[in-house]
Enzyme design. Structure first.
Site, PDB file in Angstrom:
ATOM      1  N   GLY A 101       0.834  -1.201   0.000  1.00  0.00           N
ATOM      2  CA  GLY A 101       0.000   0.000   0.000  1.00  0.00           C
ATOM      3  C   GLY A 101       0.866   1.247   0.000  1.00  0.00           C
ATOM      4  O   GLY A 101       1.614   1.484   0.936  1.00  0.00           O
ATOM      5  N   GLY A 142      -0.179   4.433   0.032  1.00  0.00           N
ATOM      6  CA  GLY A 142      -0.950   5.622   0.413  1.00  0.00           C
ATOM      7  C   GLY A 142      -0.149   6.411   1.443  1.00  0.00           C
ATOM      8  O   GLY A 142       1.073   6.267   1.552  1.00  0.00           O
ATOM      9  N   GLU A 190     -18.120  18.904   1.495  1.00  0.00           N
ATOM     10  CA  GLU A 190     -17.301  19.507   0.433  1.00  0.00           C
ATOM     11  C   GLU A 190     -17.968  19.339  -0.931  1.00  0.00           C
ATOM     12  O   GLU A 190     -18.047  20.284  -1.725  1.00  0.00           O
ATOM     13  CB  GLU A 190     -15.908  18.839   0.416  1.00  0.00           C
ATOM     14  CG  GLU A 190     -15.043  19.299   1.568  1.00  0.00           C
ATOM     15  CD  GLU A 190     -13.775  18.452   1.789  1.00  0.00           C
ATOM     16  OE1 GLU A 190     -13.603  17.426   1.121  1.00  0.00           O
ATOM     17  OE2 GLU A 190     -12.968  18.863   2.642  1.00  0.00           O
TER      18      GLU A 190
HETATM   19  C1  LIG Z   1     -12.611  12.020  -0.606  1.00  0.00           C
HETATM   20  C2  LIG Z   1     -11.740  11.937   0.623  1.00  0.00           C
HETATM   21  C3  LIG Z   1     -11.420  13.089   1.303  1.00  0.00           C
HETATM   22  C4  LIG Z   1     -10.598  13.030   2.423  1.00  0.00           C
HETATM   23  N1  LIG Z   1     -10.282  14.191   3.058  1.00  0.00           N
HETATM   24  C5  LIG Z   1      -9.431  14.163   4.095  1.00  0.00           C
HETATM   25  C6  LIG Z   1      -8.997  15.375   4.713  1.00  0.00           C
HETATM   26  O1  LIG Z   1      -9.411  16.470   4.312  1.00  0.00           O
HETATM   27  N2  LIG Z   1      -8.122  15.291   5.749  1.00  0.00           N
HETATM   28  C7  LIG Z   1      -7.635  14.090   6.186  1.00  0.00           C
HETATM   29  O2  LIG Z   1      -6.807  14.065   7.092  1.00  0.00           O
HETATM   30  N3  LIG Z   1      -8.039  12.926   5.642  1.00  0.00           N
HETATM   31  C8  LIG Z   1      -8.912  12.930   4.610  1.00  0.00           C
HETATM   32  N4  LIG Z   1      -9.318  11.751   4.027  1.00  0.00           N
HETATM   33  C9  LIG Z   1      -8.875  10.469   4.625  1.00  0.00           C
HETATM   34  C10 LIG Z   1      -7.459  10.120   4.203  1.00  0.00           C
HETATM   35  O3  LIG Z   1      -7.318  10.262   2.808  1.00  0.00           O
HETATM   36  C11 LIG Z   1      -7.160   8.697   4.649  1.00  0.00           C
HETATM   37  O4  LIG Z   1      -7.274   8.635   6.062  1.00  0.00           O
HETATM   38  C12 LIG Z   1      -5.767   8.260   4.228  1.00  0.00           C
HETATM   39  O5  LIG Z   1      -5.679   8.248   2.820  1.00  0.00           O
HETATM   40  C13 LIG Z   1      -5.435   6.873   4.771  1.00  0.00           C
HETATM   41  O6  LIG Z   1      -4.162   6.515   4.339  1.00  0.00           O
HETATM   42  P1  LIG Z   1      -3.809   4.989   4.084  1.00  0.00           P
HETATM   43  O7  LIG Z   1      -2.380   4.973   3.663  1.00  0.00           O
HETATM   44  O8  LIG Z   1      -4.232   4.165   5.220  1.00  0.00           O
HETATM   45  O9  LIG Z   1      -4.720   4.539   2.872  1.00  0.00           O
HETATM   46  P2  LIG Z   1      -4.775   5.074   1.384  1.00  0.00           P
HETATM   47  O10 LIG Z   1      -4.260   6.455   1.270  1.00  0.00           O
HETATM   48  O11 LIG Z   1      -6.164   4.798   0.934  1.00  0.00           O
HETATM   49  O12 LIG Z   1      -3.771   4.117   0.589  1.00  0.00           O
HETATM   50  C14 LIG Z   1      -4.015   2.750   0.468  1.00  0.00           C
HETATM   51  C15 LIG Z   1      -3.143   2.221  -0.674  1.00  0.00           C
HETATM   52  O13 LIG Z   1      -3.239   0.817  -0.690  1.00  0.00           O
HETATM   53  C16 LIG Z   1      -3.402   0.349  -2.017  1.00  0.00           C
HETATM   54  N5  LIG Z   1      -4.101  -0.940  -1.952  1.00  0.00           N
HETATM   55  C17 LIG Z   1      -5.380  -1.179  -1.530  1.00  0.00           C
HETATM   56  N6  LIG Z   1      -5.653  -2.503  -1.586  1.00  0.00           N
HETATM   57  C18 LIG Z   1      -4.533  -3.101  -2.055  1.00  0.00           C
HETATM   58  C19 LIG Z   1      -4.197  -4.457  -2.322  1.00  0.00           C
HETATM   59  N7  LIG Z   1      -5.040  -5.478  -2.096  1.00  0.00           N
HETATM   60  N8  LIG Z   1      -2.955  -4.731  -2.818  1.00  0.00           N
HETATM   61  C20 LIG Z   1      -2.062  -3.732  -3.037  1.00  0.00           C
HETATM   62  N9  LIG Z   1      -2.333  -2.419  -2.785  1.00  0.00           N
HETATM   63  C21 LIG Z   1      -3.553  -2.117  -2.290  1.00  0.00           C
HETATM   64  C22 LIG Z   1      -4.202   1.446  -2.687  1.00  0.00           C
HETATM   65  O14 LIG Z   1      -4.021   1.406  -4.091  1.00  0.00           O
HETATM   66  C23 LIG Z   1      -3.621   2.705  -2.040  1.00  0.00           C
HETATM   67  O15 LIG Z   1      -2.533   3.214  -2.762  1.00  0.00           O
HETATM   68  C24 LIG Z   1     -10.129  11.782   2.894  1.00  0.00           C
HETATM   69  C25 LIG Z   1     -10.468  10.612   2.213  1.00  0.00           C
HETATM   70  C26 LIG Z   1     -11.264  10.685   1.076  1.00  0.00           C
HETATM   71  C27 LIG Z   1     -11.618   9.419   0.337  1.00  0.00           C
END
Ligand SMILES: Cc1cc2nc3c(=O)[nH]c(=O)nc-3n(C[C@H](O)[C@H](O)[C@H](O)COP(=O)(O)OP(=O)(O)OC[C@H]3O[C@@H](n4cnc5c(N)ncnc54)[C@H](O)[C@@H]3O)c2cc1C
Length: 433
Positions: A15, A17, A174
């Site tokens: 991941g 993200g 938003e």
């Molecule tokens: C529309 C929207 C607006 C938001 N606004 C805000 C904000 O204003 N402020 C704030 O703080 N937070 C905000 N958030 C929340 C924030 O974006 C998330 O909390 C954050 O992205 C979480 O990070 P993460 O790394 O856990 O997951 P993510 O950023 O979702 O990354 C997960 C990664 O894992 C990969 N992945 C998924 N499944 C698999 C798999 N099976 N195999 C390989 N790769 C995989 C995906 O492709 C992705 O790249 C918002 C979210 C959304 C959807």
């Protein structure tokens, strides 16, 4: 034969993200082989997705190729693949084409939209999680005006000009504000037969306040600002059914051709493959050092993790700063153990530093809560811009976003107003995981 002293530990991060990337960056120069695998080849800045959905920014403004981002970090290998399962006993992660062995595994696969058991609603009401979602919403919104312009039947025209946003959290607020701005300020002069300012934007929320995770006064202020813009806010209202062109809200069947889902999220399906305890939102219940119980070498971070803060006892929210901090914490733990040849018994618990929350309501309005202080209006919006601009991963992207925002701020223009795909196809189905 490899000398055991030369053996470099394998750290596998799945991941790319916020959580995964911050973990990888925290492992720069760590004497280990770090492998980052994502199902996409780019990192996505999700908080700005709604700007793509409402045609202010282009997809490339809010995403960056992972390989390029990590090009200078010599101990990192990047791979493209979708994780399908993990063998915790034999310590490997399964991808369609490879089996990747690990000494440490970090799972950071985020969250997906959740339709509360009504998955068939997904194609009628797209959520906003991916670039594909944002482009599909943009396509539907722009198409709705095109079709309304040539629609002779009054009732049908009204349905085409009715936009329902389901869910009054930050994304819903938003989206609703931005949709009303498009209708009232951006496009009125572009059409001849319809008055776009009459488009209805309805924000439906099941509870008694908007922005549920924030203090009530911020939710009330958001509601007031949205209503002043002309958005119809319906609190204590549940969407009970969706059919093509009809949204059922309680007993009312509302003709509406444009529905956007911002009501629920569930953790990525990866959690379900681990055979460990999950919370009702599918998040993996991790220990205070963010590992799976009984597996100190397997970390789960970001939106995929359910963890209670060791100081406040409250569950850590699914927001970008929490994901980034978890990634940094895990990198520090792993680095310390590898560099000092320490065992997993000395770990201190993860703690969340709450830096505040914010949501925009329109072109120059927002609400924010930072360290117990509330901010509203233009100042809060400026804060929002700064907070979202600074972390944009690469410099080129930051500049292009500044130009797009400043441009659209002064001109009311929407820069990316393209209808992509076949306009004859009304509803495109997207993959929802
Ligand atoms: C529309 C929207 C607006 C938001 N606004 C805000 C904000 O204003 N402020 C704030 O703080 N937070 C905000 N958030 C929340 C924030 O974006 C998330 O909390 C954050 O992205 C979480 O990070 P993460 O790394 O856990 O997951 P993510 O950023 O979702 O990354 C997960 C990664 O894992 C990969 N992945 C998924 N499944 C698999 C798999 N099976 N195999 C390989 N790769 C995989 C995906 O492709 C992705 O790249 C918002 C979210 C959304 C959807």
């Amino acid at each position: 034969m490899t000398n055991s002293k030369d053996y470099q530990k394998n750290i596998l991060i799945v991941g790319g993200g916020f959580a995964g990337i911050s973990c990888v960056k925290g492992l720069a120069d760590c004497p280990a082989t770090v492998t980052l695998i994502d199902q996409r080849n780019y990192h996505l800045f999700q908080p700005l997705l709604y700007q793509v959905a409402t045609a202010v920014l282009s997809p490339a403004d809010i995403s960056s190729p992972i390989r390029h981002m990590l090009r200078n970090q010599k101990n990192v290998r990047v791979g493209l693949g979708r994780l399908t399962g993990v063998n915790l006993q034999q310590k490997f992660a399964q991808f369609p084409k490879i089996k990747a062995h690990y000494d440490y595994l970090v799972l950071a696969t985020g969250a997906r939209d959740f339709y509360f058991g009504n998955e068939e609603w997904a194609h009628l009401a797209p959520g906003l999680k991916t670039i594909d979602d944002a482009l599909e919403i943009r396509r539907r919104v722009l198409l709705a005006y095109e079709e309304a312009e040539w629609e002779a039947d009054e009732e049908s025209r009204r349905a085409k000009l009715t936009f329902v946003v389901v869910g009054g959290g930050p994304t819903g607020v938003e989206m609703a504000g931005a949709l009303k701005e498009i209708a009232a300020q951006t496009i009125p002069k572009d059409f001849r037969h319809i008055d776009t300012t009459t488009a209805r934007v309805i924000l439906v929320e099941g509870s008694d306040q908007l922005l549920g995770g924030m203090p009530k006064k911020l939710g009330d202020r958001a509601r007031k600002d949205l209503e002043a813009m002309g958005v119809e806010v319906r609190l204590n209202s549940l969407v009970t059914d969706l059919k093509s062109g009809i949204v059922s809200i309680g007993a009312e069947d509302l003709p509406a051709e444009n529905i956007i889902w911002a009501a629920g999220v569930k953790a990525s399906l990866v959690g379900e493959t681990l055979n460990t305890a999950l919370d009702p939102a599918g998040r993996v219940r991790v220990t205070p050092d963010l590992t799976i119980p009984g597996h100190p070498d397997v970390f789960v971070i970001g939106d995929l993790a359910y963890v209670e803060d060791s100081q406040t006892g409250k569950s850590v929210p699914g927001v970008a700063p929490a994901a980034i901090q978890m990634g940094q914490y895990v990198a520090k733990v792993i680095r310390q153990e590898i560099e000092n040849h320490e065992s997993a018994t000395n770990r201190t618990a993860y703690t969340y530093q709450d830096k505040g929350t914010m949501a925009t309501i329109g072109r120059n309005k927002a609400v924010a809560e930072i360290r117990g202080h509330s901010f509203y209006g233009f100042f809060a919006w400026l804060l929002w811009c700064i907070v979202h601009l600074i972390p944009l991963v690469d410099y080129r992207s930051r500049l292009s976003v500044i130009f797009s925002w400043v441009g659209s701020y002064f001109s009311f223009a929407k820069n990316a107003r393209l209808i992509t795909g076949n306009p004859e196809v009304k509803v495109k189905k997207l993959r929802r995981d």
